[in-house]
Write a protein that holds these residues in place. Structure first.
Motif: not given
Length: 314
Positions: A182-199, A234-238, A283-289
């Protein structure tokens, strides 16, 4: 941010010492206000919670994780040997020891946490079942295949090498044993993304600097690691919506007279952590965390035809 965290690299200089110092300073404050469970609570999504709910929600988090991983509780199959990786002051270990009648071994980088965990085990009559020591999760002091439940509640975010972290969890797991992260992650990247956004990277960096966190990774990164290690089921949940009331409640507790005065006495690392708590909410509200659970199982036999017995204490 995931690239470095997934790479085969050791901890950056000073990281482990910083983590240990943070928890040496802050654990007493946390316990005095929130009790022995040093992790988020689990709440019904979309429902408000009052202060009386929060300790029950922390216990619920433990139970929800066990249920999600389908950990058996019948006498024949329930866990008998458990490792708690990143154990805090041992709240989960003692709860699991009581629940299952199991032997629990907890590891932490913080000498203060290990000492307090052992003291609480003695006070609760659990010294024969739960014990705690200082050790690195990436170099666990246990033999292969020792544990039939491997438990990591909110420690993965501190690991600089996520692949080695999961590899160590798998190494100490007995064949067929469930592994719960059970851990903190950042959001999954979209197929078109190589990384998170600068902000997004900037927000995470501020949180990392305060909480001694290395680079983050995504839930999908954990799945890929588990697959690369041939782990099964292997299972995950948000669970981000289920922990939404937690950080506002922590801030509220810090604004009480007891919380404020205790915070001022605790030290600069703890104060610095308190100052970035609003960024966790952001971070949670932005959907980042993403507050994520990842569960899997070690294959029944690491080598075909071989069965490894669970090691039992002498």
């Amino acid at each position: 941010m995931a690239t470095a965290a997934l790479a085969d690299a050791s901890a950056p200089p000073g990281l482990n010492e910083g983590i240990a110092g943070l928890y040496d300073e802050s654990s007493g404050l946390w316990e005095s206000i929130w009790g022995e469970h040093m992790h988020h609570g689990f709440y019904d999504a979309g429902q408000a919670a009052d202060m009386s709910d929060h300790r029950r929600a922390q216990i619920r988090m433990v139970e929800e994780a066990l249920t999600f991983a389908a950990v058996p509780d019948d006498p024949a199959n329930k866990p008998k040997m458990i490792v708690d990786v990143g154990c805090g002051i041992g709240g989960s270990s003692r709860y699991l020891a009581n629940k299952y009648g199991a032997q629990c071994r907890g590891i932490t980088l913080s000498p203060v946490q290990a000492e307090r965990g052992n003291a609480l085990a003695a006070a609760q009559g659990l010294s024969d079942k739960a014990s705690f020591q200082v050790a690195d999760a990436l170099e666990q002091p246990f033999p292969d295949g020792q544990f039939d439940l491997v438990w990591s509640m909110e420690s993965g975010e501190h690991m600089p090498n996520k692949k080695k972290f999961v590899g160590e969890l798998a190494r100490v797991a007995a064949p067929g044993a469930p592994i719960i992260i059970v851990t903190w992650c950042h959001r999954n990247l979209a197929p078109s993304e190589d990384s998170l956004k600068p902000d997004e990277l900037n927000l995470l960096k501020k949180i990392c600097d305060a909480y001694y966190l290395p680079d983050w990774c995504s839930p999908n990164d954990y799945v890929k690691i588990a697959e690369s290690l041939s782990l099964e089921d292997i299972k995950t949940a948000d669970w981000s919506e289920n922990v939404a009331p937690f950080w506002p409640a922590v801030i509220q507790s810090a604004l009480t007279w007891k919380g404020f005065t205790s915070l001022l006495r605790s030290g600069w690392k703890t104060i610095k952590g308190a100052l970035v708590m609003p960024l966790m909410i952001q971070g949670y509200k932005k959907g980042l965390i993403k507050f994520t659970i990842i569960t899997c199982r070690k294959p029944q036999a690491a080598i075909e035809g071989e069965e490894t017995p669970i090691a039992t204490p002498a």
